[in-house]
Design a protein around this motif. Sequence first.
Motif, PDB file in Angstrom:
ATOM      1  N   ASN A 141      45.449  37.417  23.834  1.00 23.03           N
ATOM      2  CA  ASN A 141      45.794  37.000  25.190  1.00 23.03           C
ATOM      3  C   ASN A 141      45.868  38.227  26.092  1.00 23.03           C
ATOM      4  O   ASN A 141      45.232  38.302  27.144  1.00 23.03           O
ATOM      5  N   LYS A 142      46.606  39.251  25.653  1.00 24.31           N
ATOM      6  CA  LYS A 142      46.753  40.467  26.449  1.00 24.31           C
ATOM      7  C   LYS A 142      45.439  41.235  26.544  1.00 24.31           C
ATOM      8  O   LYS A 142      45.064  41.723  27.610  1.00 24.31           O
ATOM      9  N   ALA A 143      44.755  41.382  25.419  1.00 27.40           N
ATOM     10  CA  ALA A 143      43.512  42.143  25.413  1.00 27.40           C
ATOM     11  C   ALA A 143      42.460  41.500  26.306  1.00 27.40           C
ATOM     12  O   ALA A 143      41.753  42.195  27.051  1.00 27.40           O
ATOM     13  N   THR A 144      42.348  40.188  26.263  1.00 25.04           N
ATOM     14  CA  THR A 144      41.355  39.508  27.081  1.00 25.04           C
ATOM     15  C   THR A 144      41.676  39.639  28.562  1.00 25.04           C
ATOM     16  O   THR A 144      40.781  39.840  29.396  1.00 25.04           O
ATOM     17  N   LYS A 145      42.944  39.550  28.916  1.00 23.96           N
ATOM     18  CA  LYS A 145      43.325  39.732  30.322  1.00 23.96           C
ATOM     19  C   LYS A 145      42.968  41.140  30.798  1.00 23.96           C
ATOM     20  O   LYS A 145      42.479  41.327  31.914  1.00 23.96           O
ATOM     21  N   GLY A 146      43.216  42.140  29.953  1.00 23.86           N
ATOM     22  CA  GLY A 146      42.854  43.502  30.315  1.00 23.86           C
ATOM     23  C   GLY A 146      41.365  43.658  30.522  1.00 23.86           C
ATOM     24  O   GLY A 146      40.902  44.266  31.497  1.00 23.86           O
ATOM     25  N   ARG A 147      40.570  43.102  29.610  1.00 24.34           N
ATOM     26  CA  ARG A 147      39.110  43.194  29.724  1.00 24.34           C
ATOM     27  C   ARG A 147      38.602  42.438  30.948  1.00 24.34           C
ATOM     28  O   ARG A 147      37.648  42.865  31.616  1.00 24.34           O
ATOM     29  N   MET A 148      39.246  41.321  31.237  1.00 23.91           N
ATOM     30  CA  MET A 148      38.827  40.507  32.378  1.00 23.91           C
ATOM     31  C   MET A 148      39.020  41.277  33.687  1.00 23.91           C
ATOM     32  O   MET A 148      38.122  41.309  34.541  1.00 23.91           O
ATOM     33  N   VAL A 149      40.175  41.909  33.837  1.00 26.18           N
ATOM     34  CA  VAL A 149      40.428  42.694  35.048  1.00 26.18           C
ATOM     35  C   VAL A 149      39.458  43.870  35.122  1.00 26.18           C
ATOM     36  O   VAL A 149      38.914  44.177  36.193  1.00 26.18           O
ATOM     37  N   ARG A 150      39.229  44.514  33.996  1.00 26.09           N
ATOM     38  CA  ARG A 150      38.283  45.622  33.979  1.00 26.09           C
ATOM     39  C   ARG A 150      36.896  45.154  34.415  1.00 26.09           C
ATOM     40  O   ARG A 150      36.207  45.839  35.186  1.00 26.09           O
ATOM     41  N   SER A 151      36.461  44.009  33.930  1.00 28.22           N
ATOM     42  CA  SER A 151      35.146  43.481  34.292  1.00 28.22           C
ATOM     43  C   SER A 151      35.031  43.284  35.801  1.00 28.22           C
ATOM     44  O   SER A 151      34.014  43.630  36.415  1.00 28.22           O
ATOM     45  N   LEU A 152      36.071  42.717  36.414  1.00 28.95           N
ATOM     46  CA  LEU A 152      36.048  42.485  37.861  1.00 28.95           C
ATOM     47  C   LEU A 152      36.012  43.799  38.622  1.00 28.95           C
ATOM     48  O   LEU A 152      35.246  43.958  39.586  1.00 28.95           O
ATOM     49  N   LEU A 153      36.838  44.763  38.204  1.00 27.01           N
ATOM     50  CA  LEU A 153      36.882  46.058  38.886  1.00 27.01           C
ATOM     51  C   LEU A 153      35.562  46.808  38.739  1.00 27.01           C
ATOM     52  O   LEU A 153      35.034  47.371  39.701  1.00 27.01           O
ATOM     53  N   ALA A 154      35.029  46.822  37.522  1.00 26.02           N
ATOM     54  CA  ALA A 154      33.798  47.571  37.267  1.00 26.02           C
ATOM     55  C   ALA A 154      32.607  46.978  38.017  1.00 26.02           C
ATOM     56  O   ALA A 154      31.722  47.711  38.470  1.00 26.02           O
ATOM     57  N   ALA A 155      32.603  45.655  38.159  1.00 29.47           N
ATOM     58  CA  ALA A 155      31.495  44.992  38.850  1.00 29.47           C
ATOM     59  C   ALA A 155      31.664  45.009  40.363  1.00 29.47           C
ATOM     60  O   ALA A 155      30.747  44.618  41.094  1.00 29.47           O
ATOM     61  N   GLY A 156      32.822  45.433  40.824  1.00 32.13           N
ATOM     62  CA  GLY A 156      33.067  45.454  42.264  1.00 32.13           C
ATOM     63  C   GLY A 156      33.216  44.077  42.860  1.00 32.13           C
ATOM     64  O   GLY A 156      32.921  43.855  44.035  1.00 32.13           O
ATOM     65  N   ILE A 157      33.715  43.136  42.054  1.00 32.86           N
ATOM     66  CA  ILE A 157      33.853  41.757  42.507  1.00 32.86           C
ATOM     67  C   ILE A 157      35.288  41.511  42.971  1.00 32.86           C
ATOM     68  O   ILE A 157      36.237  41.759  42.236  1.00 32.86           O
ATOM     69  N   ALA A 158      35.431  41.019  44.203  1.00 34.55           N
ATOM     70  CA  ALA A 158      36.742  40.668  44.737  1.00 34.55           C
ATOM     71  C   ALA A 158      36.672  39.237  45.259  1.00 34.55           C
ATOM     72  O   ALA A 158      36.408  39.007  46.445  1.00 34.55           O
ATOM     73  N   PRO A 159      36.868  38.248  44.393  1.00 35.45           N
ATOM     74  CA  PRO A 159      36.735  36.849  44.807  1.00 35.45           C
ATOM     75  C   PRO A 159      37.669  36.516  45.970  1.00 35.45           C
ATOM     76  O   PRO A 159      38.806  36.998  46.030  1.00 35.45           O
ATOM     77  N   ALA A 160      37.196  35.679  46.876  1.00 35.61           N
ATOM     78  CA  ALA A 160      37.989  35.311  48.041  1.00 35.61           C
ATOM     79  C   ALA A 160      39.113  34.350  47.684  1.00 35.61           C
ATOM     80  O   ALA A 160      40.133  34.291  48.379  1.00 35.61           O
ATOM     81  N   GLY A 161      38.953  33.585  46.609  1.00 34.15           N
ATOM     82  CA  GLY A 161      39.960  32.605  46.228  1.00 34.15           C
ATOM     83  C   GLY A 161      39.758  32.175  44.794  1.00 34.15           C
ATOM     84  O   GLY A 161      38.838  32.641  44.101  1.00 34.15           O
ATOM     85  N   PRO A 162      40.596  31.268  44.301  1.00 30.28           N
ATOM     86  CA  PRO A 162      40.509  30.846  42.901  1.00 30.28           C
ATOM     87  C   PRO A 162      39.170  30.227  42.511  1.00 30.28           C
ATOM     88  O   PRO A 162      38.672  30.487  41.412  1.00 30.28           O
ATOM     89  N   ALA A 163      38.574  29.419  43.372  1.00 31.35           N
ATOM     90  CA  ALA A 163      37.289  28.805  43.023  1.00 31.35           C
ATOM     91  C   ALA A 163      36.222  29.867  42.846  1.00 31.35           C
ATOM     92  O   ALA A 163      35.409  29.807  41.904  1.00 31.35           O
ATOM     93  N   GLU A 164      36.229  30.862  43.727  1.00 26.62           N
ATOM     94  CA  GLU A 164      35.273  31.961  43.618  1.00 26.62           C
ATOM     95  C   GLU A 164      35.541  32.800  42.375  1.00 26.62           C
ATOM     96  O   GLU A 164      34.618  33.334  41.758  1.00 26.62           O
ATOM     97  N   LEU A 165      36.815  32.933  41.997  1.00 29.80           N
ATOM     98  CA  LEU A 165      37.170  33.657  40.775  1.00 29.80           C
ATOM     99  C   LEU A 165      36.571  32.982  39.551  1.00 29.80           C
ATOM    100  O   LEU A 165      36.025  33.654  38.662  1.00 29.80           O
ATOM    101  N   VAL A 166      36.673  31.672  39.486  1.00 31.71           N
ATOM    102  CA  VAL A 166      36.114  30.932  38.349  1.00 31.71           C
ATOM    103  C   VAL A 166      34.625  31.208  38.218  1.00 31.71           C
ATOM    104  O   VAL A 166      34.117  31.502  37.122  1.00 31.71           O
ATOM    105  N   GLU A 167      33.910  31.144  39.338  1.00 30.62           N
ATOM    106  CA  GLU A 167      32.472  31.396  39.304  1.00 30.62           C
ATOM    107  C   GLU A 167      32.170  32.834  38.899  1.00 30.62           C
ATOM    108  O   GLU A 167      31.248  33.089  38.108  1.00 30.62           O
ATOM    109  N   ALA A 168      32.952  33.777  39.424  1.00 31.20           N
ATOM    110  CA  ALA A 168      32.723  35.184  39.094  1.00 31.20           C
ATOM    111  C   ALA A 168      32.939  35.444  37.616  1.00 31.20           C
ATOM    112  O   ALA A 168      32.142  36.149  36.965  1.00 31.20           O
ATOM    113  N   LEU A 169      33.995  34.885  37.050  1.00 28.78           N
ATOM    114  CA  LEU A 169      34.271  35.097  35.630  1.00 28.78           C
ATOM    115  C   LEU A 169      33.185  34.479  34.759  1.00 28.78           C
ATOM    116  O   LEU A 169      32.778  35.059  33.746  1.00 28.78           O
TER     117      LEU A 169
END
Length: 260
Positions: free
Chosen positions: A203-231
């Motif tokens: 649970n913790k490791a996946t959350k860490g990797r998920m945040v890293r993926s967003l930061l590394a890709a330069g993705i800043a979703p505007a809202g939750p629906a956009e977050l789902v698509e980005a992930l």
Amino acid sequence: MLVLLPPSEGKASSGRGAPLKPESLSLPGLAAAREAVLGELVDLCAGDEEKAREVLGLSEGLRGEVAKNAALRTAGTRPAGEIYTGVLYDALGLASLDAAAKRRAARSLLVFSGLWGAVRVTDRIPSYRCSMGVKLPGLGALGTHWRGPMAEVLPEAAGTGLVLDLRSAAYAAAWKPKGEVAGRTATVRVLHAPTRKVVSHFNKATKGRMVRSLLAAGIAPAGPAELVEALRELGYEVEAEAPVKAGQAWALDVLVTEVH
């Protein structure tokens, strides 16, 4: 995007940086509440060691944490992103991000804390031991202590974009997004897909990797629906439940098949 993270139980040593400058910490609206906790914690740990261990819930093997807390005002400091260690932070790997991703992390990551309330990963703090579940003799339960100040400060810190809430229950209790902010907040569970159970480590490791993926890709979703698509575009299997009424957060489940 604002990402709310829990701290880590274990922490790196304070290092050789300059001592704490409370006025330099982010979210200055929390300054008075921070000073109240810091003052009582230092006094507690500078006094009866056994009482301090009991209050902080420390085992015999963690006796040295009491002396560490007693010296918080004079100890060296390091960026909070270096102080916090453990599974989530190992997976997040702040130190190995490129310069642009590090700048995004500095803007978007907020670490909750029983002692500081919440800090940015660039805020310089000493190593300490004080979880949100602690009840100090004078202030009482820290979760309760922080609710008022957090309610004043965090809505402004949340800005107008996505709030990605990855905190554990004890830290989530210190501030619950309400109203319009709640509507653009997404909470996340990580489930073992075959069993549909939450298991702490991945649970913790996946959350860490998920945040890293967003930061590394330069993705800043505007809202939750956009977050789902980005992930999903980043390769995560996500199930999403939109709120059924105003003032509620989105609930996301990230499914993983391997425990690692």
